[in-house]
Scaffold this motif. Structure first.
Motif, PDB file in Angstrom:
ATOM      1  N   GLY A 106       0.783  -1.226   0.000  1.00  0.00           N
ATOM      2  CA  GLY A 106       0.000   0.000   0.000  1.00  0.00           C
ATOM      3  C   GLY A 106       0.814   1.276   0.000  1.00  0.00           C
ATOM      4  O   GLY A 106       0.283   2.356   0.251  1.00  0.00           O
ATOM      5  N   GLU A 107       2.116   1.195  -0.281  1.00  0.00           N
ATOM      6  CA  GLU A 107       2.996   2.365  -0.274  1.00  0.00           C
ATOM      7  C   GLU A 107       3.071   2.955  -1.682  1.00  0.00           C
ATOM      8  O   GLU A 107       3.575   2.320  -2.609  1.00  0.00           O
ATOM      9  CB  GLU A 107       4.392   1.963   0.176  1.00  0.00           C
ATOM     10  N   PRO A 108       2.543   4.192  -1.900  1.00  0.00           N
ATOM     11  CA  PRO A 108       2.620   4.788  -3.245  1.00  0.00           C
ATOM     12  C   PRO A 108       4.063   5.018  -3.646  1.00  0.00           C
ATOM     13  O   PRO A 108       4.895   5.426  -2.827  1.00  0.00           O
ATOM     14  CB  PRO A 108       1.856   6.107  -3.091  1.00  0.00           C
ATOM     15  N   ASP A 109       4.374   4.752  -4.911  1.00  0.00           N
ATOM     16  CA  ASP A 109       5.762   4.815  -5.365  1.00  0.00           C
ATOM     17  C   ASP A 109       5.826   5.526  -6.712  1.00  0.00           C
ATOM     18  O   ASP A 109       5.394   4.984  -7.729  1.00  0.00           O
ATOM     19  CB  ASP A 109       6.335   3.405  -5.491  1.00  0.00           C
ATOM     20  N   PRO A 110       6.345   6.769  -6.748  1.00  0.00           N
ATOM     21  CA  PRO A 110       6.389   7.509  -8.016  1.00  0.00           C
ATOM     22  C   PRO A 110       7.163   6.795  -9.107  1.00  0.00           C
ATOM     23  O   PRO A 110       6.740   6.773 -10.261  1.00  0.00           O
ATOM     24  CB  PRO A 110       7.078   8.823  -7.615  1.00  0.00           C
ATOM     25  N   LEU A 111       8.300   6.200  -8.754  1.00  0.00           N
ATOM     26  CA  LEU A 111       9.137   5.585  -9.775  1.00  0.00           C
ATOM     27  C   LEU A 111       8.482   4.341 -10.361  1.00  0.00           C
ATOM     28  O   LEU A 111       8.438   4.148 -11.579  1.00  0.00           O
ATOM     29  CB  LEU A 111      10.502   5.233  -9.182  1.00  0.00           C
ATOM     30  N   LYS A 112       7.941   3.476  -9.515  1.00  0.00           N
ATOM     31  CA  LYS A 112       7.317   2.252 -10.015  1.00  0.00           C
ATOM     32  C   LYS A 112       6.031   2.555 -10.781  1.00  0.00           C
ATOM     33  O   LYS A 112       5.624   1.767 -11.646  1.00  0.00           O
ATOM     34  CB  LYS A 112       7.054   1.294  -8.857  1.00  0.00           C
ATOM     35  N   SER A 113       5.385   3.682 -10.498  1.00  0.00           N
ATOM     36  CA  SER A 113       4.178   4.046 -11.238  1.00  0.00           C
ATOM     37  C   SER A 113       4.483   4.334 -12.700  1.00  0.00           C
ATOM     38  O   SER A 113       3.647   4.113 -13.576  1.00  0.00           O
ATOM     39  CB  SER A 113       3.517   5.267 -10.589  1.00  0.00           C
ATOM     40  N   LEU A 114       5.699   4.829 -12.980  1.00  0.00           N
ATOM     41  CA  LEU A 114       6.075   5.086 -14.366  1.00  0.00           C
ATOM     42  C   LEU A 114       6.145   3.812 -15.193  1.00  0.00           C
ATOM     43  O   LEU A 114       6.058   3.856 -16.421  1.00  0.00           O
ATOM     44  CB  LEU A 114       7.428   5.797 -14.413  1.00  0.00           C
ATOM     45  N   LEU A 115       6.299   2.670 -14.523  1.00  0.00           N
ATOM     46  CA  LEU A 115       6.367   1.403 -15.243  1.00  0.00           C
ATOM     47  C   LEU A 115       5.045   1.031 -15.889  1.00  0.00           C
ATOM     48  O   LEU A 115       4.994   0.113 -16.712  1.00  0.00           O
ATOM     49  CB  LEU A 115       6.798   0.282 -14.292  1.00  0.00           C
ATOM     50  N   THR A 116       3.958   1.710 -15.533  1.00  0.00           N
ATOM     51  CA  THR A 116       2.664   1.437 -16.151  1.00  0.00           C
ATOM     52  C   THR A 116       2.494   2.165 -17.482  1.00  0.00           C
ATOM     53  O   THR A 116       1.484   1.961 -18.156  1.00  0.00           O
ATOM     54  CB  THR A 116       1.517   1.853 -15.210  1.00  0.00           C
ATOM     55  N   LEU A 117       3.451   2.998 -17.864  1.00  0.00           N
ATOM     56  CA  LEU A 117       3.367   3.755 -19.102  1.00  0.00           C
ATOM     57  C   LEU A 117       4.262   3.113 -20.166  1.00  0.00           C
ATOM     58  O   LEU A 117       5.189   2.359 -19.844  1.00  0.00           O
ATOM     59  CB  LEU A 117       3.762   5.205 -18.851  1.00  0.00           C
ATOM     60  N   PRO A 118       4.010   3.388 -21.438  1.00  0.00           N
ATOM     61  CA  PRO A 118       4.730   2.670 -22.504  1.00  0.00           C
ATOM     62  C   PRO A 118       6.218   2.977 -22.520  1.00  0.00           C
ATOM     63  O   PRO A 118       6.662   4.073 -22.189  1.00  0.00           O
ATOM     64  CB  PRO A 118       4.033   3.157 -23.781  1.00  0.00           C
ATOM     65  N   GLY A 119       6.991   1.968 -22.924  1.00  0.00           N
ATOM     66  CA  GLY A 119       8.421   2.149 -23.114  1.00  0.00           C
ATOM     67  C   GLY A 119       9.267   1.981 -21.873  1.00  0.00           C
ATOM     68  O   GLY A 119      10.489   2.102 -21.954  1.00  0.00           O
ATOM     69  N   VAL A 120       8.642   1.689 -20.703  1.00  0.00           N
ATOM     70  CA  VAL A 120       9.393   1.600 -19.453  1.00  0.00           C
ATOM     71  C   VAL A 120       9.163   0.220 -18.835  1.00  0.00           C
ATOM     72  O   VAL A 120       8.020  -0.201 -18.665  1.00  0.00           O
ATOM     73  CB  VAL A 120       8.966   2.687 -18.446  1.00  0.00           C
ATOM     74  N   THR A 121      10.237  -0.468 -18.497  1.00  0.00           N
ATOM     75  CA  THR A 121      10.147  -1.781 -17.865  1.00  0.00           C
ATOM     76  C   THR A 121      11.199  -1.871 -16.763  1.00  0.00           C
ATOM     77  O   THR A 121      12.037  -0.981 -16.606  1.00  0.00           O
ATOM     78  CB  THR A 121      10.389  -2.927 -18.869  1.00  0.00           C
TER      79      THR A 121
ATOM     80  N   LEU B  55      -1.901  -9.050 -11.398  1.00  0.00           N
ATOM     81  CA  LEU B  55      -3.054  -8.148 -11.281  1.00  0.00           C
ATOM     82  C   LEU B  55      -3.091  -7.631  -9.850  1.00  0.00           C
ATOM     83  O   LEU B  55      -3.053  -8.406  -8.896  1.00  0.00           O
ATOM     84  CB  LEU B  55      -4.356  -8.891 -11.615  1.00  0.00           C
ATOM     85  N   ASP B  56      -3.187  -6.315  -9.711  1.00  0.00           N
ATOM     86  CA  ASP B  56      -3.217  -5.677  -8.405  1.00  0.00           C
ATOM     87  C   ASP B  56      -4.513  -4.885  -8.252  1.00  0.00           C
ATOM     88  O   ASP B  56      -4.955  -4.218  -9.202  1.00  0.00           O
ATOM     89  CB  ASP B  56      -2.034  -4.727  -8.236  1.00  0.00           C
ATOM     90  N   LEU B  57      -5.108  -4.943  -7.074  1.00  0.00           N
ATOM     91  CA  LEU B  57      -6.346  -4.225  -6.792  1.00  0.00           C
ATOM     92  C   LEU B  57      -6.193  -3.426  -5.514  1.00  0.00           C
ATOM     93  O   LEU B  57      -5.454  -3.825  -4.594  1.00  0.00           O
ATOM     94  CB  LEU B  57      -7.534  -5.184  -6.662  1.00  0.00           C
ATOM     95  N   ALA B  58      -6.895  -2.307  -5.436  1.00  0.00           N
ATOM     96  CA  ALA B  58      -6.853  -1.474  -4.236  1.00  0.00           C
ATOM     97  C   ALA B  58      -8.188  -0.769  -4.066  1.00  0.00           C
ATOM     98  O   ALA B  58      -8.890  -0.474  -5.048  1.00  0.00           O
ATOM     99  CB  ALA B  58      -5.723  -0.449  -4.320  1.00  0.00           C
ATOM    100  N   ALA B  59      -8.542  -0.514  -2.824  1.00  0.00           N
ATOM    101  CA  ALA B  59      -9.752   0.240  -2.481  1.00  0.00           C
ATOM    102  C   ALA B  59      -9.359   1.357  -1.529  1.00  0.00           C
ATOM    103  O   ALA B  59      -8.589   1.138  -0.582  1.00  0.00           O
ATOM    104  CB  ALA B  59     -10.797  -0.664  -1.844  1.00  0.00           C
TER     105      ALA B  59
ATOM    106  N   VAL C 134      -6.230   2.907   2.655  1.00  0.00           N
ATOM    107  CA  VAL C 134      -5.976   2.217   1.393  1.00  0.00           C
ATOM    108  C   VAL C 134      -5.787   0.725   1.692  1.00  0.00           C
ATOM    109  O   VAL C 134      -4.903   0.340   2.467  1.00  0.00           O
ATOM    110  CB  VAL C 134      -4.725   2.759   0.681  1.00  0.00           C
ATOM    111  N   PHE C 135      -6.644  -0.088   1.089  1.00  0.00           N
ATOM    112  CA  PHE C 135      -6.556  -1.547   1.218  1.00  0.00           C
ATOM    113  C   PHE C 135      -6.138  -2.093  -0.150  1.00  0.00           C
ATOM    114  O   PHE C 135      -6.785  -1.804  -1.160  1.00  0.00           O
ATOM    115  CB  PHE C 135      -7.901  -2.147   1.629  1.00  0.00           C
ATOM    116  N   SER C 136      -5.075  -2.863  -0.177  1.00  0.00           N
ATOM    117  CA  SER C 136      -4.559  -3.316  -1.471  1.00  0.00           C
ATOM    118  C   SER C 136      -4.224  -4.798  -1.437  1.00  0.00           C
ATOM    119  O   SER C 136      -3.936  -5.368  -0.377  1.00  0.00           O
ATOM    120  CB  SER C 136      -3.304  -2.515  -1.855  1.00  0.00           C
ATOM    121  N   ILE C 137      -4.279  -5.394  -2.613  1.00  0.00           N
ATOM    122  CA  ILE C 137      -3.813  -6.769  -2.809  1.00  0.00           C
ATOM    123  C   ILE C 137      -2.951  -6.779  -4.061  1.00  0.00           C
ATOM    124  O   ILE C 137      -3.415  -6.519  -5.166  1.00  0.00           O
ATOM    125  CB  ILE C 137      -4.983  -7.758  -2.973  1.00  0.00           C
ATOM    126  N   TYR C 138      -1.676  -7.047  -3.848  1.00  0.00           N
ATOM    127  CA  TYR C 138      -0.728  -7.140  -4.956  1.00  0.00           C
ATOM    128  C   TYR C 138      -0.665  -8.586  -5.427  1.00  0.00           C
ATOM    129  O   TYR C 138      -0.574  -9.509  -4.631  1.00  0.00           O
ATOM    130  CB  TYR C 138       0.644  -6.664  -4.480  1.00  0.00           C
TER     131      TYR C 138
END
Length: 870
Positions: A222-237, A803-807, A824-828
């Motif tokens: 449940g820890e927001p992460d700016p860097l890992k969020s960029l991995l959801t956009l094209p061209g970044v792995t 697949l990750d879900l959060a509420a 924030v409740f999450s399941i990674y």
């Protein structure tokens, strides 16, 4: 009788000169249509000469006049049209304005700030009537030349609500705009955090996310992460779960320039990749440039990640934070002096090691970091700021192995405004990354680090409202310590050893033009000139024929060369010198307000390299400068894209094709020993790399359901041919997959606002398994099974997906003051996918049979965090 006649004449005159009309004028209204509207509502008639073409459009601005005196209408139109109107009796005379007296331009300036009075950098300022605009600079300022009149100004930026304001200017003016963070409308729960594509801006190949979007993407624990969020956009792995670094368009992690408030950061993660070093609460914006990179950036050949910390509130004290399962964070901000100075301090720490000790487990893994920023505005022309970061990781296993590593960074920045057209920024910075390794059972420690000291001076110069010039210089001095081995007791079998320290100086100068050619065509072009000096003191080994790596034809392998001498360079003496011209160019052509094509080219040089023979960089990896045996990497990248907004910005589409090639990419001989190697040139070969592909991004920007789908189809390859016809090189000298090749990369991110209290978020990621080299057979030697390996990176790990879900639950969504909170409740990895971090081939000790074993880091990971602010 005479008085009666006079009164009638007066009333008649009054009826002529006080007649009211309702009319709308704009740039598409012809003079003939205007005449018809006025004559149908009044007794007046228009009179004009043959020089006036009534089928032409003479009006320069758009405005609606409702029940307005005709004299006032004509008076204002005389200011905002290219013809002159005058009333005489019952006639309106029309004549052409003299071409010898062009209308005077006036200066419209502005300052765009957010709720915390922090400058909004890169906001779009658009004047509807002129169909043109400007972009705010690093101080949130913009300037443009216009004619006096009435206008509608629209301010827009990702993560903020659009700001629209009606203005009337008759002389030079300055207007301030305060943008509100974009969240949700009051009457309906409609998320609008993501804006449509900027059609006319030349910048392409950029990944941007607002902090509101980042905090909604599910993440482990449940820890927001700016860097890992960029991995959801094209061209970044990345290299997989819990892996340091990130790969952009097939590039290696060391090819990314990471900047925090303008200072370089060399380690990007905590806990071996579990968390990034960026605290989501402290970050205000982050931009990842994948291509079309402006000239002010240099030093890396893959990407630039530009991260900015919050400025701090200049008026009110605020506190926010979060408590999670294994880490917590806290941020405090407020004024030092109201409207003059501000501060922000943010900290994070993990405490999973405490639970291990409660379970009588001697292992430990923890991290902590601290962000700080101070700002002071002396006046409208001068401001000073200081940004700092300190972070550390501590890791040990049963007193047999211990490691400490982390970053220290500080930057002092002075911004000065010489005039409305010229702004400058002068910065001095220090950055240090250290790694310490201890083996208590062997009684020794190993330390390494990289230090950088730098100075930057940049100028933003607005030449006209259609031409801007950015230019500047920068330089930095490097101190590389590849390793210091120290015994910790007299019983140690290790002696003190200091690997050769390395020193270097890098400098550059750049020019960058932003040029609006027409309303549809915009250009950005520039040039960077970079220089690099490898400096002493250092003793450089020499080899026969200059080859530090030799080929053994008997065993068909490469081996370390044997030095035949050395050359000593004194302190400050130049060992090697390199310089490069790095041209940049980009253009955008807008077919209309919703469709455009963009293209870009950039050349970049990289003079420092990370020594790592793993796909994911580890904290112990060493940085080294270019020199006699290692040339700088050179990149040429081309990109072409199509961009579209439709359904009034509810949906947007971005599609890009790219091709990049890199010269002087280093690779390692089989069995290379990198750690504590004082002659690293003995295990390095030089080749080249290339990558190419297609990136697609489809967004839904408004409504109860928002999100995006990104897909990348790409290929990343390397080629290291033999130096002579007899040498095989790597993989027989053919192109082979690099360790960062991901043929397919798909991400689906969605956010649904069920009610003001509940929102739900999901993220599905799928990517091709990373290339690896497996054993393709065994042979027996002396009773031992010896593996025989395939060609370099000829195999792949299994497909990677989760697949990750959060509420998110907000108990009191209407509460805007005092204590505010949300859960924030999450399941990674909700379906418990066992993604392979690695695959090893071993022999079963009991049966003697060969086995394949998969190592997985994560299965399903639940998380919960409590977040608050007041």
């Amino acid at each position: 009788m005479k008085h009666i006649i006079s009164a009638c004449f007066f009333l008649f005159s009054l009826s002529l000169f006080s007649q009211n009309v309702t009319v709308t004028v704009d740039q598409n209204l012809t003079l003939k249509e205007f005449f018809r509207q006025i004559e149908s509502q009044t007794d007046l008639k228009f009179a004009f000469t043959d020089q006036i073409d009534t089928s032409q459009k003479y009006f320069l601005h758009k405005k609606t006049y409702t029940n307005t005196d005709i004299k006032e209408v004509l008076k204002e139109l005389n200011k905002n049209s290219s013809v002159q109107f005058s009333i005489a009796g019952s006639n309106i005379f029309v004549k052409q304005k003299s071409a010898k007296t062009p209308r005077r331009k006036i200066k419209l300036m502005g300052h765009v700030v957010d709720d915390n009075k922090e400058p909004v950098i890169g906001a779009n300022v658009f004047i509807k009537e002129l169909a043109s605009g400007a972009t705010t600079d690093q101080n949130g300022m913009f300037s443009m030349d216009i004619e006096k009149g009435s206008y509608t100004v629209l301010i827009s930026y990702v993560g903020f609500r659009n700001k629209e304001k009606e203005i009337t200017v008759s002389d030079d003016a300055k207007i301030d705009f305060n943008m509100e963070a974009d969240s949700q409308e009051l009457e309906q729960v409609i998320v609008t955090t993501t804006k449509a594509v900027d059609i006319k801006n030349t910048q392409m190949s950029v990944n941007k996310l607002s902090m509101a979007e980042i905090k909604r993407i599910p993440a482990p624990m449940g820890e927001p992460d700016p860097l890992k969020s960029l991995l959801t956009l094209p061209g970044v792995t990345n290299a997989g779960e819990v892996s340091s670094g990130f790969n952009v368009r097939g590039g290696a992690a060391d090819q990314n320039l990471i900047l925090l408030d303008g200072a370089p950061v060399y380690g990007d993660s905590h806990m071996f990749g579990f968390f990034s070093v960026f605290n989501a609460d402290a970050v205000s914006s982050l931009d990842l440039y994948k291509g079309g990179i402006p000239s002010k950036y240099g030093g890396r050949v893959s990407s630039v990640l530009d991260v900015n910390q919050q400025t701090g509130d200049f008026e009110n004290y605020k506190v926010n934070g979060g408590i999670g399962l294994i880490s917590s964070r806290l941020l405090v901000q407020g004024p030092i002096q109201k409207e003059k100075g501000s501060f922000i301090v943010a900290g994070r720490t993990s405490y999973a090691h405490l639970f291990l000790k409660l379970a009588d487990n001697n292992n430990s893994a923890m991290f902590y970091d601290l962000n700080a920023k101070l700002n002071y505005r002396f006046n409208d022309k001068n401001s000073l700021s200081f940004s700092g970061y300190f972070g550390n990781d501590v890791f040990d296993i049963n007193d047999r192995f211990s490691s400490t590593y982390g970053n220290t960074m500080g930057i002092l920045n002075w911004k000065h405004k010489f005039s409305d057209n010229i702004n400058t920024s002068l910065s001095a910075f220090y950055s240090d990354y250290k790694f310490n390794l201890g083996i208590p059972t062997e009684n020794f420690e190993w330390d390494s680090n990289i230090q950088a000291y730098g100075l930057k001076y940049g100028w933003n110069h607005t030449l006209t409202d259609k031409l801007k010039l950015n230019y500047g210089i920068d330089g930095q001095y490097y101190n590389f310590n590849p390793g210091t081995v120290q015994p910790t007791s007299s019983d140690s079998q290790f002696n003190y050893k200091q690997l050769d320290k390395k020193y270097a100086f890098e400098s550059s100068a750049y020019l960058d033009f932003e040029h609006q050619i027409t309303e549809k065509l915009n250009l950005r072009y520039g040039l960077r000139y970079s220089m690099f000096y490898r400096l002493g003191s250092e003793e450089i080994s020499t080899y026969e024929d200059g080859k530090a790596v030799v080929y053994n034809p008997l065993y068909n392998i490469y081996e370390e060369g044997t030095p035949n001498g050395s050359i000593f360079y004194g302190k400050g003496k130049t060992i090697s010198k390199f310089d490069n011209l790095e041209p940049r160019a980009a253009l955008s052509f807008a077919f209309d307000d919703n469709n455009s094509v963009k293209a870009s080219y950039n050349r970049m040089a990289q003079y420092i390299h990370m020594l790592s023979n793993t796909q994911s960089p580890m904290p112990m990896n060493i940085w080294t400068p270019s020199g006699p045996f290692t040339k700088p990497q050179l990149l040429d990248q081309y990109a072409l894209g199509y961009f579209k907004n439709f359904n009034e910005g509810v949906y947007s589409f971005e599609g890009e094709l790219f091709y990049k090639k890199i010269q002087n990419r280093i690779d390692y001989i089989d069995g290379a020993d990198i750690l504590a190697n004082n002659n690293i040139e003995q295990v390095i070969l030089t080749g080249k790399a290339r990558s190419y592909g297609m990136e697609l991004l489809f967004r839904k920007n408004k409504g109860l359901l928002t999100g995006w789908v990104s897909y990348t189809l790409s290929r990343a390859e390397q080629k290291t041919p033999g130096r002579t016809p007899q040498e095989p090189g790597i993989a027989n000298g053919d192109w082979y997959l690099s360790g960062y090749d991901k043929l397919h990369n798909l991400n689906i991110v969605g956010s649904y606002e069920l009610s003001p209290k509940w929102s739900f978020n999901g993220n599905f990621s799928l990517q091709s398994g990373q290339p690896v080299t497996f054993a393709n057979g065994y042979y027996e030697f002396g009773g031992i099974n010896i593996p025989n390996y395939s060609l370099r990176n000829e195999n792949r790990l299994p497909l990677y997906h989760h697949l990750d879900l959060a509420a998110t639950y907000t108990p009191k969504p209407d509460k805007k003051k005092g204590w505010q909170s949300y859960w924030v409740f999450s399941i990674y990895n909700i379906y418990n996918r066992k993604n392979a971090a690695s695959i090893t081939f071993t022999t079963n000790e009991d049966t003697g049979a060969n086995e394949t074993r998969r190592l997985s880091i994560f299965g399903i990971v639940p998380g919960v965090s409590y977040n608050f602010k007041f």
